[in-house]
Design a protein around this motif. Structure first.
Motif, PDB file in Angstrom:
ATOM      1  N   LYS A  86      19.846  23.336  28.814  1.00  0.00           N
ATOM      2  CA  LYS A  86      20.749  22.304  28.311  1.00  0.00           C
ATOM      3  C   LYS A  86      22.015  22.948  27.744  1.00  0.00           C
ATOM      4  CE  LYS A  86      17.277  18.782  27.228  1.00  0.00           C
ATOM      5  NZ  LYS A  86      16.063  19.400  27.783  1.00  0.00           N
ATOM      6  N   PRO A  87      23.166  22.260  27.839  1.00  0.00           N
ATOM      7  CA  PRO A  87      24.421  22.849  27.354  1.00  0.00           C
ATOM      8  C   PRO A  87      24.451  22.962  25.834  1.00  0.00           C
ATOM      9  CG  PRO A  87      24.778  20.582  28.054  1.00  0.00           C
ATOM     10  CD  PRO A  87      23.382  20.929  28.478  1.00  0.00           C
ATOM     11  N   PHE A  88      25.209  23.920  25.375  1.00  0.00           N
ATOM     12  CA  PHE A  88      25.432  24.117  23.934  1.00  0.00           C
ATOM     13  C   PHE A  88      26.619  23.254  23.527  1.00  0.00           C
ATOM     14  CE2 PHE A  88      27.314  26.149  20.259  1.00  0.00           C
ATOM     15  CZ  PHE A  88      26.231  26.580  19.514  1.00  0.00           C
ATOM     16  N   PRO A  89      26.445  22.308  22.584  1.00  0.00           N
ATOM     17  CA  PRO A  89      27.537  21.397  22.240  1.00  0.00           C
ATOM     18  C   PRO A  89      28.593  22.058  21.350  1.00  0.00           C
ATOM     19  CG  PRO A  89      25.608  20.915  20.910  1.00  0.00           C
ATOM     20  CD  PRO A  89      25.191  21.980  21.885  1.00  0.00           C
ATOM     21  N   PRO A  90      29.873  21.760  21.566  1.00  0.00           N
ATOM     22  CA  PRO A  90      30.930  22.359  20.745  1.00  0.00           C
ATOM     23  C   PRO A  90      30.774  22.077  19.256  1.00  0.00           C
ATOM     24  CG  PRO A  90      31.868  21.351  22.716  1.00  0.00           C
ATOM     25  CD  PRO A  90      30.425  20.954  22.679  1.00  0.00           C
ATOM     26  N   TRP A  91      30.236  20.921  18.898  1.00  0.00           N
ATOM     27  CA  TRP A  91      30.096  20.617  17.470  1.00  0.00           C
ATOM     28  C   TRP A  91      29.120  21.563  16.773  1.00  0.00           C
ATOM     29  CZ3 TRP A  91      25.234  19.511  15.769  1.00  0.00           C
ATOM     30  CH2 TRP A  91      24.330  18.953  16.666  1.00  0.00           C
ATOM     31  N   LEU A  92      28.184  22.157  17.540  1.00  0.00           N
ATOM     32  CA  LEU A  92      27.253  23.105  16.937  1.00  0.00           C
ATOM     33  C   LEU A  92      27.949  24.437  16.650  1.00  0.00           C
ATOM     34  CD1 LEU A  92      24.352  23.031  16.015  1.00  0.00           C
ATOM     35  CD2 LEU A  92      23.632  23.795  18.278  1.00  0.00           C
ATOM     36  N   ASP A  93      28.945  24.783  17.467  1.00  0.00           N
ATOM     37  CA  ASP A  93      29.789  25.944  17.168  1.00  0.00           C
ATOM     38  C   ASP A  93      30.573  25.699  15.881  1.00  0.00           C
ATOM     39  OD1 ASP A  93      31.453  28.339  17.512  1.00  0.00           O
ATOM     40  OD2 ASP A  93      33.003  26.970  18.218  1.00  0.00           O
ATOM     41  N   ARG A 127       6.645  26.272  18.924  1.00  0.00           N
ATOM     42  CA  ARG A 127       7.182  25.923  20.237  1.00  0.00           C
ATOM     43  C   ARG A 127       8.709  25.918  20.184  1.00  0.00           C
ATOM     44  NH1 ARG A 127       4.343  20.473  21.401  1.00  0.00           N
ATOM     45  NH2 ARG A 127       4.198  20.423  19.120  1.00  0.00           N
ATOM     46  N   GLN A 128       9.348  26.064  21.342  1.00  0.00           N
ATOM     47  CA  GLN A 128      10.783  26.355  21.356  1.00  0.00           C
ATOM     48  C   GLN A 128      11.510  25.624  22.482  1.00  0.00           C
ATOM     49  OE1 GLN A 128      12.691  30.345  22.661  1.00  0.00           O
ATOM     50  NE2 GLN A 128      12.255  30.587  20.474  1.00  0.00           N
ATOM     51  N   VAL A 129      12.767  25.272  22.199  1.00  0.00           N
ATOM     52  CA  VAL A 129      13.704  24.799  23.217  1.00  0.00           C
ATOM     53  C   VAL A 129      15.030  25.515  22.969  1.00  0.00           C
ATOM     54  CG1 VAL A 129      14.456  22.796  21.845  1.00  0.00           C
ATOM     55  CG2 VAL A 129      14.724  22.766  24.325  1.00  0.00           C
ATOM     56  N   CYS A 130      15.790  25.764  24.044  1.00  0.00           N
ATOM     57  CA  CYS A 130      17.015  26.542  23.940  1.00  0.00           C
ATOM     58  C   CYS A 130      18.216  25.766  24.454  1.00  0.00           C
ATOM     59  CB  CYS A 130      16.893  27.835  24.755  1.00  0.00           C
ATOM     60  SG  CYS A 130      15.492  28.868  24.301  1.00  0.00           S
ATOM     61  N   LEU A 131      19.383  26.131  23.949  1.00  0.00           N
ATOM     62  CA  LEU A 131      20.658  25.555  24.394  1.00  0.00           C
ATOM     63  C   LEU A 131      21.596  26.686  24.795  1.00  0.00           C
ATOM     64  CD1 LEU A 131      21.290  23.041  21.449  1.00  0.00           C
ATOM     65  CD2 LEU A 131      20.080  22.582  23.597  1.00  0.00           C
ATOM     66  N   GLY A 132      22.441  26.425  25.793  1.00  0.00           N
ATOM     67  CA  GLY A 132      23.436  27.415  26.211  1.00  0.00           C
ATOM     68  C   GLY A 132      22.873  28.437  27.151  1.00  0.00           C
ATOM     69  N   LEU A 133      21.919  29.218  26.685  1.00  0.00           N
ATOM     70  CA  LEU A 133      21.147  30.153  27.486  1.00  0.00           C
ATOM     71  C   LEU A 133      19.689  30.034  27.061  1.00  0.00           C
ATOM     72  CD1 LEU A 133      23.366  33.391  27.492  1.00  0.00           C
ATOM     73  CD2 LEU A 133      22.959  31.862  29.438  1.00  0.00           C
ATOM     74  N   HIS A 134      18.803  30.310  27.983  1.00  0.00           N
ATOM     75  CA  HIS A 134      17.368  30.205  27.724  1.00  0.00           C
ATOM     76  C   HIS A 134      16.824  31.563  27.317  1.00  0.00           C
ATOM     77  CE1 HIS A 134      13.292  28.573  28.365  1.00  0.00           C
ATOM     78  NE2 HIS A 134      13.007  29.783  28.803  1.00  0.00           N
ATOM     79  N   TRP A 135      16.243  31.636  26.104  1.00  0.00           N
ATOM     80  CA  TRP A 135      15.636  32.890  25.668  1.00  0.00           C
ATOM     81  C   TRP A 135      14.193  32.958  26.137  1.00  0.00           C
ATOM     82  CZ3 TRP A 135      11.387  34.226  22.712  1.00  0.00           C
ATOM     83  CH2 TRP A 135      11.282  35.590  22.399  1.00  0.00           C
ATOM     84  N   ALA A 164      19.292  14.933  17.348  1.00  0.00           N
ATOM     85  CA  ALA A 164      19.728  15.810  18.431  1.00  0.00           C
ATOM     86  C   ALA A 164      18.580  16.689  18.915  1.00  0.00           C
ATOM     87  CB  ALA A 164      20.903  16.673  17.961  1.00  0.00           C
ATOM     88  N   CYS A 165      17.797  17.242  17.981  1.00  0.00           N
ATOM     89  CA  CYS A 165      16.669  18.095  18.352  1.00  0.00           C
ATOM     90  C   CYS A 165      15.649  17.331  19.184  1.00  0.00           C
ATOM     91  CB  CYS A 165      16.002  18.677  17.111  1.00  0.00           C
ATOM     92  SG  CYS A 165      16.941  19.980  16.284  1.00  0.00           S
ATOM     93  N   ARG A 166      15.430  16.078  18.841  1.00  0.00           N
ATOM     94  CA  ARG A 166      14.465  15.282  19.606  1.00  0.00           C
ATOM     95  C   ARG A 166      14.943  15.056  21.036  1.00  0.00           C
ATOM     96  NH1 ARG A 166      12.841  11.490  14.429  1.00  0.00           N
ATOM     97  NH2 ARG A 166      10.844  12.545  13.998  1.00  0.00           N
ATOM     98  N   GLU A 167      16.253  14.896  21.211  1.00  0.00           N
ATOM     99  CA  GLU A 167      16.786  14.758  22.567  1.00  0.00           C
ATOM    100  C   GLU A 167      16.699  16.077  23.329  1.00  0.00           C
ATOM    101  OE1 GLU A 167      17.779  12.067  24.317  1.00  0.00           O
ATOM    102  OE2 GLU A 167      16.890  11.014  22.613  1.00  0.00           O
ATOM    103  N   TRP A 168      17.031  17.182  22.657  1.00  0.00           N
ATOM    104  CA  TRP A 168      16.966  18.489  23.309  1.00  0.00           C
ATOM    105  C   TRP A 168      15.537  18.847  23.710  1.00  0.00           C
ATOM    106  CZ3 TRP A 168      20.142  20.617  18.661  1.00  0.00           C
ATOM    107  CH2 TRP A 168      21.501  20.289  18.828  1.00  0.00           C
ATOM    108  N   ALA A 169      14.554  18.367  22.950  1.00  0.00           N
ATOM    109  CA  ALA A 169      13.154  18.719  23.208  1.00  0.00           C
ATOM    110  C   ALA A 169      12.579  18.023  24.437  1.00  0.00           C
ATOM    111  CB  ALA A 169      12.302  18.388  21.985  1.00  0.00           C
ATOM    112  N   ARG A 170      13.261  16.989  24.926  1.00  0.00           N
ATOM    113  CA  ARG A 170      12.757  16.271  26.096  1.00  0.00           C
ATOM    114  C   ARG A 170      12.963  17.102  27.365  1.00  0.00           C
ATOM    115  NH1 ARG A 170      11.977  10.947  24.502  1.00  0.00           N
ATOM    116  NH2 ARG A 170      13.166  10.311  22.648  1.00  0.00           N
ATOM    117  N   PRO A 171      12.046  16.984  28.337  1.00  0.00           N
ATOM    118  CA  PRO A 171      12.291  17.636  29.628  1.00  0.00           C
ATOM    119  C   PRO A 171      13.425  16.949  30.362  1.00  0.00           C
ATOM    120  CG  PRO A 171      10.207  16.387  29.647  1.00  0.00           C
ATOM    121  CD  PRO A 171      10.762  16.294  28.256  1.00  0.00           C
ATOM    122  N   PRO A 172      14.074  17.658  31.298  1.00  0.00           N
ATOM    123  CA  PRO A 172      13.753  19.020  31.753  1.00  0.00           C
ATOM    124  C   PRO A 172      14.248  20.093  30.792  1.00  0.00           C
ATOM    125  CG  PRO A 172      15.640  18.149  32.937  1.00  0.00           C
ATOM    126  CD  PRO A 172      15.140  17.019  32.089  1.00  0.00           C
TER     127      PRO A 172
END
Length: 216
Positions: free
Chosen positions: A86-93, A60-68, A35-43
């Protein structure tokens, strides 16, 4: 580090701050890494964070839900390619809520859902200075998950960036949760140990996933 004579014990590092070794199964670690590898891809992918003073963070950093960004949140990568976060997935909650229940007890699980995540990637030379996670409007416990190389995680006090602090060895699959009186404690990563991650994971470096409630 794939096998040890004695299992590592969970520990309360400070009131409201608990380290749970080997919380993630091997299968769950592989799923999170994918999942992290997918989130790390642009955009809105993995980026170098620049501080207002002109410096750069070595992790280095990537964010989900809101960008810090230093020091606030936005709905787009305002200090990157300006793409929507990128959206924050419900399974991560679900994972975050289970982590809090296991570490601090069910009474500590927040009423509001976890809705933002910051994923930091550390190579062998990366560090993270002492700081507080104080840009959220909600004081729900922060959930921190580790993948890959081991590190020294320095957990300090709420008053300043110096002593007293406790150094904790975080390894792949470990959980660290801090809330309550420790929610605004200073913490950082002074050292990563290259080549110490489990070989079966296939990750060179360290990933840290922190899950938070925005309160927005």
């Amino acid at each position: 580090m794939d096998a040890e004579l004695f299992p590592r014990e969970r520990a309360e590092v400070a009131p409201g701050a608990v380290h749970v070794p080997d919380w993630l199964t091997g299968e769950r670690q592989r799923e999170l890494l994918a999942a992290c590898r997918e989130w790390a891809r642009p955009p809105a992918g993995l980026r170098t964070v620049r501080t207002p003073g002109g410096g750069t963070m070595t992790a280095r950093q990537v964010c989900l839900g809101l960008h810090w960004y230093p020091y606030g949140y936005a709905r787009t990568a305002v200090d990157g390619d300006r793409a929507p976060v990128k959206p924050f997935p419900p399974w991560l909650d679900d994972l975050g809520r289970r982590a809090v229940a296991d570490a601090l007890g069910p009474q500590a699980v927040p009423a509001a859902p976890y809705d933002i995540a910051l994923i930091n990637f550390y190579d062998g030379d990366a560090r993270m200075g002492m700081h507080r996670d104080s840009d959220e409007r909600d004081d729900a416990p922060v959930v921190s998950l580790s993948l890959g190389d081991a590190c020294v995680f320095r957990f300090g006090n709420t008053g300043n960036r110096s002593k007293p602090y406790t150094d904790v060895a975080l390894r792949s699959g470990d959980l660290f949760v801090f809330g309550g009186p420790s929610r605004l404690a200073h913490h950082g990563v002074p050292r990563v140990h290259p080549g110490t991650g489990p070989r079966w994971l296939g990750l060179s470096g360290r990933l840290n996933i922190t899950v938070r409630v925005s309160g927005g």
